[in-house]
Every structure is written in C-alpha cells, then in structure tokens.
Write a protein that holds these residues in place. Sequence first.
Motif, PDB file in Angstrom:
ATOM      1  N   LEU A 139     -21.581 -48.369 -21.331  1.00  0.00           N
ATOM      2  CA  LEU A 139     -20.635 -49.132 -22.148  1.00  0.00           C
ATOM      3  C   LEU A 139     -21.296 -49.632 -23.432  1.00  0.00           C
ATOM      4  O   LEU A 139     -20.708 -49.559 -24.516  1.00  0.00           O
ATOM      5  CB  LEU A 139     -20.087 -50.317 -21.348  1.00  0.00           C
ATOM      6  CG  LEU A 139     -19.163 -49.967 -20.178  1.00  0.00           C
ATOM      7  CD1 LEU A 139     -18.838 -51.216 -19.361  1.00  0.00           C
ATOM      8  CD2 LEU A 139     -17.874 -49.315 -20.664  1.00  0.00           C
ATOM      9  N   VAL A 140     -22.510 -50.132 -23.305  1.00  0.00           N
ATOM     10  CA  VAL A 140     -23.233 -50.625 -24.482  1.00  0.00           C
ATOM     11  C   VAL A 140     -23.523 -49.475 -25.444  1.00  0.00           C
ATOM     12  O   VAL A 140     -23.408 -49.619 -26.665  1.00  0.00           O
ATOM     13  CB  VAL A 140     -24.538 -51.338 -24.060  1.00  0.00           C
ATOM     14  CG1 VAL A 140     -25.412 -51.627 -25.277  1.00  0.00           C
ATOM     15  CG2 VAL A 140     -24.202 -52.638 -23.331  1.00  0.00           C
ATOM     16  N   GLU A 141     -23.853 -48.322 -24.901  1.00  0.00           N
ATOM     17  CA  GLU A 141     -24.110 -47.142 -25.732  1.00  0.00           C
ATOM     18  C   GLU A 141     -22.858 -46.764 -26.543  1.00  0.00           C
ATOM     19  O   GLU A 141     -22.944 -46.488 -27.739  1.00  0.00           O
ATOM     20  CB  GLU A 141     -24.520 -45.973 -24.824  1.00  0.00           C
ATOM     21  CG  GLU A 141     -24.766 -44.665 -25.538  1.00  0.00           C
ATOM     22  CD  GLU A 141     -24.972 -43.521 -24.551  1.00  0.00           C
ATOM     23  OE1 GLU A 141     -24.395 -42.440 -24.768  1.00  0.00           O
ATOM     24  OE2 GLU A 141     -25.703 -43.713 -23.552  1.00  0.00           O
ATOM     25  N   ILE A 142     -21.704 -46.751 -25.885  1.00  0.00           N
ATOM     26  CA  ILE A 142     -20.446 -46.433 -26.568  1.00  0.00           C
ATOM     27  C   ILE A 142     -20.128 -47.497 -27.615  1.00  0.00           C
ATOM     28  O   ILE A 142     -19.702 -47.195 -28.728  1.00  0.00           O
ATOM     29  CB  ILE A 142     -19.304 -46.309 -25.541  1.00  0.00           C
ATOM     30  CG1 ILE A 142     -19.554 -45.103 -24.618  1.00  0.00           C
ATOM     31  CG2 ILE A 142     -17.945 -46.166 -26.247  1.00  0.00           C
ATOM     32  CD1 ILE A 142     -18.629 -45.047 -23.408  1.00  0.00           C
ATOM     33  N   ALA A 143     -20.359 -48.755 -27.250  1.00  0.00           N
ATOM     34  CA  ALA A 143     -20.105 -49.855 -28.182  1.00  0.00           C
ATOM     35  C   ALA A 143     -20.976 -49.722 -29.426  1.00  0.00           C
ATOM     36  O   ALA A 143     -20.507 -49.893 -30.559  1.00  0.00           O
ATOM     37  CB  ALA A 143     -20.368 -51.197 -27.493  1.00  0.00           C
ATOM     38  N   GLN A 144     -22.236 -49.391 -29.222  1.00  0.00           N
ATOM     39  CA  GLN A 144     -23.161 -49.261 -30.352  1.00  0.00           C
ATOM     40  C   GLN A 144     -22.734 -48.114 -31.270  1.00  0.00           C
ATOM     41  O   GLN A 144     -22.777 -48.230 -32.500  1.00  0.00           O
ATOM     42  CB  GLN A 144     -24.583 -49.036 -29.843  1.00  0.00           C
ATOM     43  CG  GLN A 144     -25.639 -49.072 -30.947  1.00  0.00           C
ATOM     44  CD  GLN A 144     -27.046 -48.982 -30.390  1.00  0.00           C
ATOM     45  OE1 GLN A 144     -27.258 -48.569 -29.257  1.00  0.00           O
ATOM     46  NE2 GLN A 144     -28.027 -49.390 -31.188  1.00  0.00           N
ATOM     47  N   ALA A 145     -22.295 -47.002 -30.677  1.00  0.00           N
ATOM     48  CA  ALA A 145     -21.875 -45.838 -31.460  1.00  0.00           C
ATOM     49  C   ALA A 145     -20.634 -46.127 -32.303  1.00  0.00           C
ATOM     50  O   ALA A 145     -20.361 -45.426 -33.277  1.00  0.00           O
ATOM     51  CB  ALA A 145     -21.614 -44.658 -30.534  1.00  0.00           C
ATOM     52  N   ASN A 146     -19.895 -47.170 -31.919  1.00  0.00           N
ATOM     53  CA  ASN A 146     -18.660 -47.494 -32.625  1.00  0.00           C
ATOM     54  C   ASN A 146     -18.745 -48.811 -33.399  1.00  0.00           C
ATOM     55  O   ASN A 146     -17.737 -49.420 -33.719  1.00  0.00           O
ATOM     56  CB  ASN A 146     -17.497 -47.533 -31.634  1.00  0.00           C
ATOM     57  CG  ASN A 146     -17.115 -46.146 -31.162  1.00  0.00           C
ATOM     58  OD1 ASN A 146     -16.386 -45.424 -31.830  1.00  0.00           O
ATOM     59  ND2 ASN A 146     -17.634 -45.732 -30.015  1.00  0.00           N
ATOM     60  N   GLY A 147     -19.982 -49.236 -33.666  1.00  0.00           N
ATOM     61  CA  GLY A 147     -20.185 -50.393 -34.529  1.00  0.00           C
ATOM     62  C   GLY A 147     -19.910 -51.734 -33.885  1.00  0.00           C
ATOM     63  O   GLY A 147     -19.847 -52.761 -34.565  1.00  0.00           O
ATOM     64  N   VAL A 148     -19.763 -51.747 -32.550  1.00  0.00           N
ATOM     65  CA  VAL A 148     -19.446 -53.002 -31.861  1.00  0.00           C
ATOM     66  C   VAL A 148     -20.721 -53.782 -31.541  1.00  0.00           C
ATOM     67  O   VAL A 148     -20.695 -55.008 -31.470  1.00  0.00           O
ATOM     68  CB  VAL A 148     -18.643 -52.724 -30.565  1.00  0.00           C
ATOM     69  CG1 VAL A 148     -18.399 -54.011 -29.791  1.00  0.00           C
ATOM     70  CG2 VAL A 148     -17.317 -52.045 -30.903  1.00  0.00           C
ATOM     71  N   ALA A 149     -21.839 -53.066 -31.367  1.00  0.00           N
ATOM     72  CA  ALA A 149     -23.071 -53.728 -30.928  1.00  0.00           C
ATOM     73  C   ALA A 149     -24.170 -53.590 -31.963  1.00  0.00           C
ATOM     74  O   ALA A 149     -24.739 -52.512 -32.129  1.00  0.00           O
ATOM     75  CB  ALA A 149     -23.526 -53.133 -29.600  1.00  0.00           C
ATOM     76  N   ASN A 150     -24.496 -54.663 -32.665  1.00  0.00           N
ATOM     77  CA  ASN A 150     -25.658 -54.669 -33.542  1.00  0.00           C
ATOM     78  C   ASN A 150     -26.943 -54.849 -32.734  1.00  0.00           C
ATOM     79  O   ASN A 150     -27.996 -54.339 -33.083  1.00  0.00           O
ATOM     80  CB  ASN A 150     -25.549 -55.790 -34.582  1.00  0.00           C
ATOM     81  CG  ASN A 150     -24.398 -55.557 -35.544  1.00  0.00           C
ATOM     82  OD1 ASN A 150     -24.130 -54.417 -35.906  1.00  0.00           O
ATOM     83  ND2 ASN A 150     -23.725 -56.613 -35.951  1.00  0.00           N
ATOM     84  N   ASP A 151     -26.808 -55.604 -31.645  1.00  0.00           N
ATOM     85  CA  ASP A 151     -27.947 -55.884 -30.770  1.00  0.00           C
ATOM     86  C   ASP A 151     -27.561 -55.462 -29.353  1.00  0.00           C
ATOM     87  O   ASP A 151     -26.936 -56.237 -28.623  1.00  0.00           O
ATOM     88  CB  ASP A 151     -28.288 -57.381 -30.826  1.00  0.00           C
ATOM     89  CG  ASP A 151     -29.534 -57.720 -30.023  1.00  0.00           C
ATOM     90  OD1 ASP A 151     -29.903 -56.939 -29.125  1.00  0.00           O
ATOM     91  OD2 ASP A 151     -30.127 -58.778 -30.296  1.00  0.00           O
TER      92      ASP A 151
END
Length: 210
Positions: A139-151
Amino acid sequence: MNDVKIDVFMDIVCPWCRMGDASLRTALRELPADTKVTVRYHAYQLNPGIRKEGEDYRKVMIGRLGGEAQFEARMKQYNQTGAQFGLNYNMELVNYTPNTVLAHQLIAIAPEELKSQLIEQLYTAYFEQGANLGDVDKLVEIAQANGVANDPAALKMRLLQGEGREQVEEGQRDAQKLGIRGVPYYIVNDKYALSGLQSPADWLQTFKQV
C-alpha cells in the motif's frame, strides 16, 4: 446544470466498484465544463471478518458462489464486462482476499485531490497485477508512486497506528444506517440513490434530474 455531489460507497476489491468508477469518470467528462463536481468516497468492507493476513481468494469465492463452475463463470463475467468499460481483469493473478481496512485507511488520509487517482491505481494493482492490498508495504509503495507518500516510513507508521480507521468505521456505520447491503452504491446530491453498476448513459440521465 446544478452542481453535482456524489457519495460513493465502495470496496477496493469489488470488481463492480471498479467498473462503476470507470463508468462514472466517463459520464463526468460529458458534463458542461462549468459544472462543479464533488465525489466523496466512503469505505464499505465486503469482507470485514477476513483475517488480517487475508485468505485464499479462490476458496473464499467458491464458498460464496457455490462451486467451481460458478466461480469460473464469474471470473469470465468480470473479464467480459470489464472490457466494456476499457478495463483489464487478470483474475488468474488474484490470490488473496485481503482485509481492506488498511487500504481504506490509506484512502481516508490521502489528500483530497489525490484520492481518485489513488483509488484507480489500487484497483489496477489488485485486479491487473494481483497485488495483496492487505500488505501495508504494498500500500505504501502504491501511495508513493502516486504522490501520496513523501515519507514512506512515516506513512506506514500512520497506517499501522490506525490513522484513518475512524473514517473507515464511519463509512461502515453510514452504510448500515442507509440499509446498504452491497456496493457500488451511490447517492447523488443527497437525493438520488443508485445501487449497482451504472452505465455512462444511466449517469447522464440521473444528472439531468439534479
């Protein structure tokens, strides 16, 4: 045309919800450019009792549908109906029926302007790539790929500590109050309720009434 507000009750592992999302997007593109559209997503867990680590997709679905033949027919139906909305369903890759609470938490805490894109990518990850959406790292990986997770590490901690859980539970309670027994389910401008998959033409007809 008046402004349009759509409340969407959905689960991220619901094939019909994904088709409904694509159909709604198509219809919204047909609205006049000056129409103000607000889409709000509400969590609805199809399998709230699924273990945290998930369960075998095939076994769960065969148990629900009543047999191997029914299971194979339903998988074929997903592929054929999905194609009508321009969607691929690689159901042979789907091994897990996950507990979707973490995925719904992620949607709840994502910035408003990124929710729709995130949801689309979660659907794609599950139905086309067989991703385990109960796995916090995925989930974090998908979030990061879509600009949701800076950290990414901080986002993982927020999810594991339960951030967004209250909104997930609120969605379940609201669905119960409304008597919703399946998704997708839509409420347009707090007035019109639509249950199940709607075609773009169905949507446009509804929008004419608002």
